[in-house]
Design a protein around this motif. Structure first.
Motif, PDB file in Angstrom:
ATOM      1  N   LEU A 191       0.468 -30.637   6.148  1.00  0.00           N
ATOM      2  CA  LEU A 191       1.362 -30.272   7.380  1.00  0.00           C
ATOM      3  C   LEU A 191       2.389 -30.392   7.256  1.00  0.00           C
ATOM      4  N   MET A 192       3.272 -29.110   6.619  1.00  0.00           N
ATOM      5  CA  MET A 192       4.378 -29.145   6.694  1.00  0.00           C
ATOM      6  C   MET A 192       5.762 -29.972   7.492  1.00  0.00           C
ATOM      7  N   LEU A 193       6.299 -30.858   7.430  1.00  0.00           N
ATOM      8  CA  LEU A 193       7.498 -30.888   8.617  1.00  0.00           C
ATOM      9  C   LEU A 193       8.703 -30.629   9.127  1.00  0.00           C
ATOM     10  N   GLU A 194       8.926 -29.992   8.547  1.00  0.00           N
ATOM     11  CA  GLU A 194       9.664 -28.438   7.970  1.00  0.00           C
ATOM     12  C   GLU A 194      11.385 -29.278   8.067  1.00  0.00           C
ATOM     13  N   THR A 195      11.161 -29.111   9.407  1.00  0.00           N
ATOM     14  CA  THR A 195      12.733 -30.373   9.479  1.00  0.00           C
ATOM     15  C   THR A 195      12.599 -30.721  10.705  1.00  0.00           C
ATOM     16  N   THR A 196      13.433 -31.986  11.404  1.00  0.00           N
ATOM     17  CA  THR A 196      13.573 -32.266  12.807  1.00  0.00           C
ATOM     18  C   THR A 196      14.388 -31.588  13.613  1.00  0.00           C
ATOM     19  N   ASN A 197      15.078 -30.780  13.151  1.00  0.00           N
ATOM     20  CA  ASN A 197      16.247 -30.108  13.833  1.00  0.00           C
ATOM     21  C   ASN A 197      15.623 -29.159  15.784  1.00  0.00           C
ATOM     22  N   GLU A 198      15.680 -29.451  15.803  1.00  0.00           N
ATOM     23  CA  GLU A 198      14.152 -29.181  17.506  1.00  0.00           C
ATOM     24  C   GLU A 198      15.471 -27.566  17.912  1.00  0.00           C
ATOM     25  N   SER A 199      16.619 -27.701  17.574  1.00  0.00           N
ATOM     26  CA  SER A 199      17.501 -26.222  18.337  1.00  0.00           C
ATOM     27  C   SER A 199      16.754 -25.400  17.149  1.00  0.00           C
ATOM     28  N   LEU A 200      15.966 -24.764  15.979  1.00  0.00           N
ATOM     29  CA  LEU A 200      15.621 -24.307  15.664  1.00  0.00           C
ATOM     30  C   LEU A 200      14.366 -23.718  16.283  1.00  0.00           C
ATOM     31  N   LEU A 202      15.213 -22.585  19.996  1.00  0.00           N
ATOM     32  CA  LEU A 202      16.033 -21.722  20.981  1.00  0.00           C
ATOM     33  C   LEU A 202      16.037 -20.382  20.238  1.00  0.00           C
ATOM     34  N   ALA A 203      16.269 -19.098  20.916  1.00  0.00           N
ATOM     35  CA  ALA A 203      16.371 -17.656  20.692  1.00  0.00           C
ATOM     36  C   ALA A 203      17.349 -18.007  19.071  1.00  0.00           C
ATOM     37  N   GLY A 204      16.867 -16.909  18.491  1.00  0.00           N
ATOM     38  CA  GLY A 204      17.513 -16.502  17.299  1.00  0.00           C
ATOM     39  C   GLY A 204      17.283 -17.047  16.242  1.00  0.00           C
ATOM     40  N   ALA A 205      17.123 -18.754  16.671  1.00  0.00           N
ATOM     41  CA  ALA A 205      16.747 -19.441  15.731  1.00  0.00           C
ATOM     42  C   ALA A 205      15.002 -19.142  14.884  1.00  0.00           C
ATOM     43  N   ALA A 206      14.532 -19.951  13.425  1.00  0.00           N
ATOM     44  CA  ALA A 206      13.810 -19.658  12.902  1.00  0.00           C
ATOM     45  C   ALA A 206      12.565 -20.033  13.143  1.00  0.00           C
ATOM     46  N   HIS A 207      13.141 -21.354  14.617  1.00  0.00           N
ATOM     47  CA  HIS A 207      10.895 -21.300  15.239  1.00  0.00           C
ATOM     48  C   HIS A 207      11.008 -21.054  16.417  1.00  0.00           C
ATOM     49  N   HIS A 208      12.032 -20.111  16.801  1.00  0.00           N
ATOM     50  CA  HIS A 208      11.596 -19.530  18.635  1.00  0.00           C
ATOM     51  C   HIS A 208      10.658 -18.893  18.621  1.00  0.00           C
ATOM     52  N   ASN A 209      10.193 -18.982  19.458  1.00  0.00           N
ATOM     53  CA  ASN A 209       8.891 -18.609  20.016  1.00  0.00           C
ATOM     54  C   ASN A 209       7.716 -19.146  18.900  1.00  0.00           C
ATOM     55  N   ALA A 210       7.555 -20.420  18.452  1.00  0.00           N
ATOM     56  CA  ALA A 210       6.458 -21.231  17.280  1.00  0.00           C
ATOM     57  C   ALA A 210       6.215 -22.651  18.127  1.00  0.00           C
ATOM     58  N   PRO A 211       6.132 -22.963  18.899  1.00  0.00           N
ATOM     59  CA  PRO A 211       5.539 -23.135  19.695  1.00  0.00           C
ATOM     60  C   PRO A 211       5.005 -24.689  18.728  1.00  0.00           C
ATOM     61  N   ASP A 212       4.116 -24.510  17.746  1.00  0.00           N
ATOM     62  CA  ASP A 212       4.141 -25.714  17.368  1.00  0.00           C
ATOM     63  C   ASP A 212       4.364 -26.202  16.080  1.00  0.00           C
ATOM     64  N   LYS A 213       5.656 -26.114  16.314  1.00  0.00           N
ATOM     65  CA  LYS A 213       6.913 -26.362  15.015  1.00  0.00           C
ATOM     66  C   LYS A 213       7.766 -26.966  15.777  1.00  0.00           C
ATOM     67  N   LEU A 214       7.471 -27.201  17.210  1.00  0.00           N
ATOM     68  CA  LEU A 214       8.120 -28.943  17.556  1.00  0.00           C
ATOM     69  C   LEU A 214       8.342 -29.832  16.642  1.00  0.00           C
ATOM     70  N   PRO A 215       9.794 -30.661  16.415  1.00  0.00           N
ATOM     71  CA  PRO A 215       9.427 -31.498  15.459  1.00  0.00           C
ATOM     72  C   PRO A 215       8.277 -32.907  15.722  1.00  0.00           C
ATOM     73  N   LEU A 216       8.440 -32.706  17.117  1.00  0.00           N
ATOM     74  CA  LEU A 216       7.618 -34.726  17.698  1.00  0.00           C
ATOM     75  C   LEU A 216       6.574 -34.035  17.374  1.00  0.00           C
ATOM     76  N   LYS A 217       6.085 -32.898  17.722  1.00  0.00           N
ATOM     77  CA  LYS A 217       4.278 -33.029  17.570  1.00  0.00           C
ATOM     78  C   LYS A 217       4.109 -32.581  15.694  1.00  0.00           C
ATOM     79  N   ARG A 218       5.128 -32.769  15.959  1.00  0.00           N
ATOM     80  CA  ARG A 218       4.334 -32.492  13.734  1.00  0.00           C
ATOM     81  C   ARG A 218       4.144 -33.842  13.244  1.00  0.00           C
ATOM     82  N   LEU A 219       5.157 -34.941  13.427  1.00  0.00           N
ATOM     83  CA  LEU A 219       5.087 -36.145  13.683  1.00  0.00           C
ATOM     84  C   LEU A 219       4.460 -36.888  13.419  1.00  0.00           C
TER      85      LEU A 219
END
Length: 421
Positions: A191-200, A202-219
């Motif tokens: 599982l790729m962590l990808e990033t720990t930046n939760e602001s991604l 937010l609307a317009g960012a890379a992980h907007h509307n991607a609930p499974d990309k929350l860093p804490l869940k992936r960690l």
């Protein structure tokens, strides 16, 4: 939960240092956060020194050998409930190209790969699409399974039982139970962590509307794999809106979990590539210098961990990645495309071997699980689960026993693949 504490401690650590030409290159690996923040900002003048340090660390770890895994890519389903701004793989059910593979399709690909000397079946799929798409729920019912993860489990077992390939699933977020279940039918997972930046998110960012990309869940998923001693692949994706500090913090989060559990078999440094059809089509790609700096810092942060960067995302001069301290090319397929980056073909294996040799290394074919992690798979095995996979393909012997049997067949005395590179 340890993963929550890890993230909090990293983000409240030392302030970002500012260095010019006076970059401190004397700190021995493994680097501190402060040292890593300085090195990832190395100016062009000091970049050769940074890369030389990373190469030296790599050569102390695994001298003379660069590995790769000969694989088939099995996109079990491209339906996904996440909408990442950089992804062309995912589909909604009504989109052209939306597809969930049948068991026959899975087995046909695996058998074709076996004939070409492949030893890995990489399962990639969207994260729990049945939670949002009734079409996927209907498809699973017709196949005889309750969920996408039940179907994945059965297809991993099918490949394991009917071919000599070893499954390596990348199904997204997993509970403790599902890590246990999949560990019975695969020697490793990722599982790729990808990033720990939760602001991604937010609307317009890379992980907007991607609930499974929350860093804490992936960690938490990565941590749970560690608690169960599952050989695990993870990594970061650079160039999706994160800062240099975010890159260091993500690598530190991975390092912290590995120091606690010893289960991270590989860290991937993957660079974002622009595609015309994605929401992020106007974004700038990370430069070659950024990629090399990030790889070098990853190596110096984790001198005794396998570091990988995909060659097809750095073509035509992918051999330069060796200068930054990688010791592995990742999975390369002689049969199937990279379904995540279909516009980026894999290098031909003969070319890969020649370019690796020109840099002074022998190219060795590994299994999806690295040689140093094989002993734990021949120990107590994966814990028992509550029941077998639901569907047509059911196990009559413990998956861990079947795994050990397959591993004994295809691994050589040093833990590499018996097939020649």
């Amino acid at each position: 939960m340890q993963s929550s504490r890890v993230l909090t401690e990293i983000k409240s650590a030392e302030p970002v240092p500012v260095y010019g030409d006076n970059l401190p290159l004397s700190e021995p690996p493994p680097l501190s956060r402060l040292g890593a923040l300085g090195l990832i900002r190395a100016c062009d003048k000091r970049l050769p020194e940074l890369l030389a340090r990373a190469r030296a660390a790599r050569d102390r770890f695994k001298p003379g050998v660069i590995t790769y895994s000969r694989k088939v890519f099995i996109p079990l389903t491209n339906l996904c409930r996440d909408y990442c701004g950089y992804c062309t793989f995912r589909r909604d059910p009504n989109q052209p190209g939306a597809h969930t593979m049948s068991p026959d399709e899975v087995l046909n690909v695996a058998r074709a790969g076996q004939k070409l000397g492949c030893t890995e079946a990489l399962f990639s799929l969207g994260d729990k699409p049945e939670l949002v798409f009734p079409e996927m729920r209907e498809r699973l019912r017709n196949l005889g399974y309750r969920s996408t993860l039940h179907y994945l489990e059965a297809m991993c077992e099918l490949v394991l039982r009917e071919t000599t390939l070893l499954p390596h699933p990348n199904p997204g977020l997993m509970s403790a139970e599902w890590i246990t279940r999949l560990a019975r039918v695969s020697p490793s997972m990722g599982l790729m962590l990808e990033t720990t930046n939760e602001s991604l998110l937010l609307a317009g960012a890379a992980h907007h509307n991607a609930p499974d990309k929350l860093p804490l869940k992936r960690l938490r998923t990565i941590e749970e794999a560690g608690k169960q001693a599952v050989p695990f692949t993870t990594g970061i994706l650079i160039g999706i809106g994160e800062s240099l500090e975010d890159r260091v913090d993500a690598l530190l989060a991975i390092r912290d979990l590995h120091q606690r559990y010893g289960h991270i078999q590989e860290v991937i440094i993957q660079n974002f590539r622009v595609k015309p059809e994605i929401p992020m089509s106007g974004w700038a790609e990370p430069s070659r210098g950024e990629l090399l700096r990030t790889i070098a810092v990853a190596r110096l942060l984790m001198p005794d961990v396998n570091i990988q960067a995909p060659p097809n995302l750095s073509d035509p001069n992918y051999e330069e990645l060796l200068d930054a301290g990688i010791n592995d090319w990742g999975g390369v397929s002689p049969l199937t495309p990279d379904f995540i980056n279909p516009e980026r073909p894999w290098p031909h294996l003969q070319q890969l071997a020649a370019r690796t040799r020109a840099k002074g290394f022998e190219l060795m074919q590994r299994l999806p699980v690295y040689p140093e992690f094989l002993p734990r798979l021949f120990g107590t095995g994966a814990p028992a689960i509550s029941g077998p996979a639901t569907g047509t393909y059911r196990s009559e012997e413990p998956g861990s026993a079947l795994l050990r049997s397959r591993l004994t067949t295809i691994a050589d005395d040093h833990g590499y693949a018996r097939s020649a590179a």
